[in-house]
Write an enzyme that holds these catalytic residues in place. Structure first.
Site, PDB file in Angstrom:
ATOM      1  N   HIS B 272      46.169  37.635  38.820  1.00 27.56           N
ATOM      2  CA  HIS B 272      46.633  37.414  37.443  1.00 27.56           C
ATOM      3  C   HIS B 272      48.128  37.142  37.386  1.00 27.56           C
ATOM      4  O   HIS B 272      48.820  37.615  36.491  1.00 27.56           O
ATOM      5  CB  HIS B 272      46.259  38.619  36.555  1.00 27.56           C
ATOM      6  CG  HIS B 272      44.785  38.748  36.364  1.00 27.56           C
ATOM      7  ND1 HIS B 272      44.108  38.090  35.367  1.00 27.56           N
ATOM      8  CD2 HIS B 272      43.840  39.432  37.065  1.00 27.56           C
ATOM      9  CE1 HIS B 272      42.811  38.377  35.449  1.00 27.56           C
ATOM     10  NE2 HIS B 272      42.613  39.183  36.474  1.00 27.56           N
ATOM     11  N   ASN B 297      38.897  34.059  38.122  1.00 29.07           N
ATOM     12  CA  ASN B 297      37.866  34.262  37.116  1.00 29.07           C
ATOM     13  C   ASN B 297      38.081  33.408  35.877  1.00 29.07           C
ATOM     14  O   ASN B 297      37.170  33.216  35.083  1.00 29.07           O
ATOM     15  CB  ASN B 297      37.779  35.736  36.726  1.00 29.07           C
ATOM     16  CG  ASN B 297      37.056  36.545  37.776  1.00 29.07           C
ATOM     17  OD1 ASN B 297      36.998  36.154  38.929  1.00 29.07           O
ATOM     18  ND2 ASN B 297      36.478  37.663  37.361  1.00 29.07           N
ATOM     19  N   ASP B 336      43.152  44.210  39.250  1.00 32.24           N
ATOM     20  CA  ASP B 336      41.781  43.748  39.004  1.00 32.24           C
ATOM     21  C   ASP B 336      41.571  42.335  39.535  1.00 32.24           C
ATOM     22  O   ASP B 336      42.516  41.564  39.705  1.00 32.24           O
ATOM     23  CB  ASP B 336      41.458  43.779  37.503  1.00 32.24           C
ATOM     24  CG  ASP B 336      42.426  42.937  36.690  1.00 32.24           C
ATOM     25  OD1 ASP B 336      43.626  42.954  37.007  1.00 32.24           O
ATOM     26  OD2 ASP B 336      41.983  42.266  35.743  1.00 32.24           O
ATOM     27  N   GLU B 337      40.334  42.013  39.787  1.00 30.26           N
ATOM     28  CA  GLU B 337      39.889  40.647  40.067  1.00 30.26           C
ATOM     29  C   GLU B 337      40.716  39.928  41.133  1.00 30.26           C
ATOM     30  O   GLU B 337      41.114  38.773  40.953  1.00 30.26           O
ATOM     31  CB  GLU B 337      39.875  39.828  38.761  1.00 30.26           C
ATOM     32  CG  GLU B 337      38.940  40.419  37.711  1.00 30.26           C
ATOM     33  CD  GLU B 337      38.823  39.563  36.465  1.00 30.26           C
ATOM     34  OE1 GLU B 337      37.708  39.409  35.964  1.00 30.26           O
ATOM     35  OE2 GLU B 337      39.855  39.058  35.972  1.00 30.26           O
ATOM     36  N   VAL B 338      40.956  40.605  42.230  1.00 35.77           N
ATOM     37  CA  VAL B 338      41.623  39.928  43.346  1.00 35.77           C
ATOM     38  C   VAL B 338      40.621  38.941  43.956  1.00 35.77           C
ATOM     39  O   VAL B 338      39.495  39.306  44.273  1.00 35.77           O
ATOM     40  CB  VAL B 338      42.105  40.945  44.405  1.00 35.77           C
ATOM     41  CG1 VAL B 338      42.739  40.228  45.586  1.00 35.77           C
ATOM     42  CG2 VAL B 338      43.090  41.918  43.773  1.00 35.77           C
TER      43      VAL B 338
END
Lengths: 555, 555
Positions: B272, B297, B336-338
């Protein structure tokens, strides 16, 4: 033309994002820059120009000056500055009627906007030369001129004090594909002050929507003060301050008309009328009967006693009085979600049916014929929800207009019966879907018409899907609809805009255009609306808005 | 007590709707009417009372006078008038510290609000006698006094010029079940001016939420101006006017503190972070790589080069600088969301991994240890999203706080690892769910976390579900979250309020209460918020709001 422009304006090879919405029927653009002169003025060359045309010109001038809409590209148009320094300026827009039309125009935009659907002429021609000579807007009607002014408004971006286009010259010939392009607002589940409705009318006019379908009353409240029936709103409005007086109605109707919008009022009957029991309990069956789910689709239960001659006379008299309040050529008597059990359980209705020897369906037929006779006596075309045609096969005049709402798939059945109709389908155009269940005490309940209908979904709508060529001529247009169980002034703008603009383009310009091509223009709509005080929402992160296409699914 | 009240106040046998939210731990009410005297005043009996306490008292006085919240019953409380004519009046509220606490209080509400979670004392005692003698609010801290003032505010209805309760006497002993009761706002997908954040802080304080989790940056924009790193926002904010300067941050932090709210800032890393590539391309892998869906994502792709010593130093230095801007005891490093593919495809990262001999997971571990060392060096407790614990098993200090977001079902797994955590689950608390797909060119796309999470859904949340008694002690609280791909200032209020109040009650008062009993009070919250300028939405038609229970599922 293009090569000339390219020489002067290297930035024009970038893909400019035109802010036109809805897209004109015919649009030719160049790639030249053109600035508005500081003394730019709109000249109205219309003999005895109506005051609402002059007011529209003033608003247009004001919007052009104040919109300050920067291009939605990285840098927000700052890169245009160098080219603008050396470009021509536009000093004037001339607004005129086609010579053959001068004798035929009506007295105002408002009057032309509320003419019967088949008699409206919204077409216009707009040319903006690249050489600085005057732009010209011409039309057959003041209504057409108004639409053209709206388009002219959308041609201009702003950057660092300059108001400009990078697509000159511009040549537009435009007219709508469908005569009915509406938005329905329910002011019964929750009340909306006049100012909210006016702001909505403004926004509608900016995307050339032309009909406010005003679902003014329902089982929960009756906010319309009707001369001769003031007890209905006195007992049926949420409060004395939640009433639309005849003066309010006149304000709204005039405000709409001046913006090219007709107001189609709906008094939903015989269902959706529970609140009338507060003033006239004798006319309402199963009023507030419990459990409500046995008697109505939502609380409270209550329907007009359709088999009662007194209730029928009350209804026709009420509709007659309402019809006198609204100058439109149309009036809706509703007709959706009639609950049979309510009447089956109502002793008075059963007694009346026995006395007349009619079945419930026959009584409904008589009731609707009576109400429609009253509407027609006021010179208006009745409008009904689809059940009247599909579920009850009620005797209806051929010119009755049908609203298809339960499913878009039902349009074909309505067309097969030969009725003109308006696309209002819940699976494409219901703006309340996806907001969860509002009925109390229902933890895992969901919106009945989940999911949320995105702008992409409604933009993908095909108005003539599954229709024969002949049936396709029955399509009058379509509309988004806002049922307000979970909305009020706080979220009116944010639920409706810019989403409802998708329908505005489908029914003006036609369907089949790519959502990916439309999105940059729709971002412009949202940003412009915000500049003008309508709280449109962002459809995407601003990062995406500034980079057309880059946030597409397969980008 | 009750019989006494009934003699004087026959209306009191009706079920009064108390507007308290969240419900106090212990609440005893009578059924007597009590008016506020026209000279009603709040007396602060606190030695050297901090200025933010005095300001809170002033706001309380102003709200009491201006809320004008009518009871949500038919007639809106007009029927109370006769009883009010003969009742006692309350002239004063005395605000005082418990005697043993006077020496212990910190210098301000703000300072007490940002103390470590375990050190906060938000408890208070409030008594409002029925006989007109002074009401008394006492607490161990100015923070507790502030919570009590908020409760006192909610005791009063308005009708026809009178400010009154019909539930006197009132006795309250109150303290929250959980120390963390938050709201997360994403200011990166779309930007929110300081005034919008302040209004949100006001609203949060009215329902005793105490933590603004500020997700300030993301891949789309970096609006936070960080001293020493101004190039990041200069290149990464949407515009020069979409930046939070250190002065803005100070304004927000102070404003929050004065309202009993701590500001937990998050700089999400290593994922992010695409937008950092605008200022530091050398530190970002797969920046804007396409197709974006292979690398992130949502667009745009881009992650900090976690294996690079230079990128790691940049990140730790940035976090250190950010930490100095925020006085909270907590700071979130995200996590989050690596996206693994991003690093697998990035030559620089592969080279760095080869050079160090580490696997990607080992490099992530080192990266997080480095960032957390920096955070701890600033005296703060790191906060992370659940993947750091559940997916990557990163080495984390025992006191690290974990946000459970992917599913409420994952709380047990986090607890099993012994970490304290905050409920932030998408299946209960994500406010953006149900608004449709925002990715472009996706006609039938739906919200990834559809359906909409209703207030009923979040209100039904059980913070200790599937946890052992020991694990239950790891629950710090919970929060609603607003990711802003489809929101901005236009719909901030309407998406969040009154819905987020449901979480505020669950984490203050506890779970297991009936939604049907809560709904009338939540209507009051919404109506009061609107009076105060926060655009809360109607949860139901006003007809239902005025008739508690009648619109329930089985009513």
């Amino acid at each position: 033309m293009v090569s000339f422009a390219l020489l002067l304006c290297p930035f024009a090879v970038l893909s400019p994002v035109s802010a036109l919405w809805p897209l004109p029927k015919s649009l030719q653009t160049g790639s030249g820059a053109l600035r508005l002169a500081s003394n730019f003025a709109i000249h109205v060359s219309v003999p005895n120009a109506p005051s609402d045309l002059l007011a529209a010109v003033q608003r247009t001038t004001s919007f052009i000056k104040n919109d300050k809409l920067e291009r939605l590209v990285i840098g927000r148009g700052a890169a245009d500055a160098s080219a603008l320094a050396h470009t021509k300026t536009l000093s004037a827009l001339t607004v005129q009627l086609h010579s053959a039309s001068q004798a035929k125009i009506l007295s105002s935009i408002a009057e032309e906007a509320r003419a019967p659907l088949s008699e409206r002429d919204e077409s216009y021609i707009l040319t903006v030369p690249a050489d600085g000579s005057a732009a010209v807007l011409s039309a057959n009607s003041t209504l057409g001129l108004f639409r053209g002014l709206t388009t002219f408004n959308q041609l201009w971006y702003w950057s660092n004090g300059e108001i400009y286009t990078i697509e000159a010259p511009i040549s537009i010939q435009d007219s709508p594909l469908y005569p009915y392009r509406g938005f329905m607002l329910d002011t019964a589940r929750n009340f909306f002050p006049v100012a909210d409705i006016q702001r909505t009318l403004d926004a509608m006019s900016w995307v050339k929507l032309n009909t406010l379908h005003w679902h003014v009353s329902d089982s929960q409240s009756f906010p319309l003060q009707v001369p001769g029936f003031t007890e209905v709103s006195e007992k049926g409005a949420y409060s004395s301050s939640s009433i639309y007086t005849p003066s309010d109605v006149n304000t709204i109707v005039q405000y709409a008309g001046q913006r090219g919008i007709d107001v189609l009022v709906e008094i939903d009957t015989p269902g959706h009328t529970a609140i009338i029991s507060e003033s006239h309990p004798e006319f309402v069956a199963c009023a507030q009967a419990r459990p409500w789910s046995s008697f109505a689709n939502e609380p409270p239960a209550g329907q007009l006693r359709l088999a009662s001659p007194d209730a029928t006379k009350f209804t026709t008299d009420l509709l007659t009085a309402v019809a006198k309040m609204f100058p439109s050529s149309m009036l809706s008597t509703g007709g959706d979600e009639v609950n049979t059990n309510c009447y089956n359980q109502d002793p008075e209705t059963q007694q009346a049916l026995n006395a007349s020897g009619k079945t419930l369906t026959e009584a409904l037929d008589s009731f609707v014929q009576a109400t429609h006779t009253a509407v027609k006596a006021q010179g208006k075309t009745p409008v009904v929800w689809e059940e009247m045609v599909l579920d009850y096969n009620v005797t209806l005049a051929n010119d009755t207009i049908v609203m298809v709402w339960i499913s878009s798939a039902n349009a074909a059945a309505v067309a097969a019966k030969g009725f003109k109709f308006v696309h209002s389908a819940s699976d494409y155009f219901y703006m309340d879907c996806g907001a969860g269940e509002w009925i109390g005490s229902d933890i895992d309940g969901n919106s009945w018409c989940d999911p949320f209908k995105t702008w992409q979904k409604s933009y993908s709508f095909d108005p003539t899907a599954n229709l024969t060529e002949e049936e396709a001529t029955l399509v009058l247009g379509g509309q988004h609809l806002l049922w307000t169980e979970q909305s009020g002034p706080s979220n009116l703008d944010s639920i409706v805009w810019p989403r409802a603009a998708s329908g505005a383009e489908v029914f003006w310009s036609g369907s089949g255009m790519k959502v990916s091509a439309a999105l940059p223009r729709l971002h412009d709509v949202a940003y412009r609306f915000i500049q003008r005080g309508v709280k449109a929402i962002p459809l995407q992160p601003e990062w995406c808005a500034l980079r057309p296409g880059v946030c597409d699914l397969t980008a």
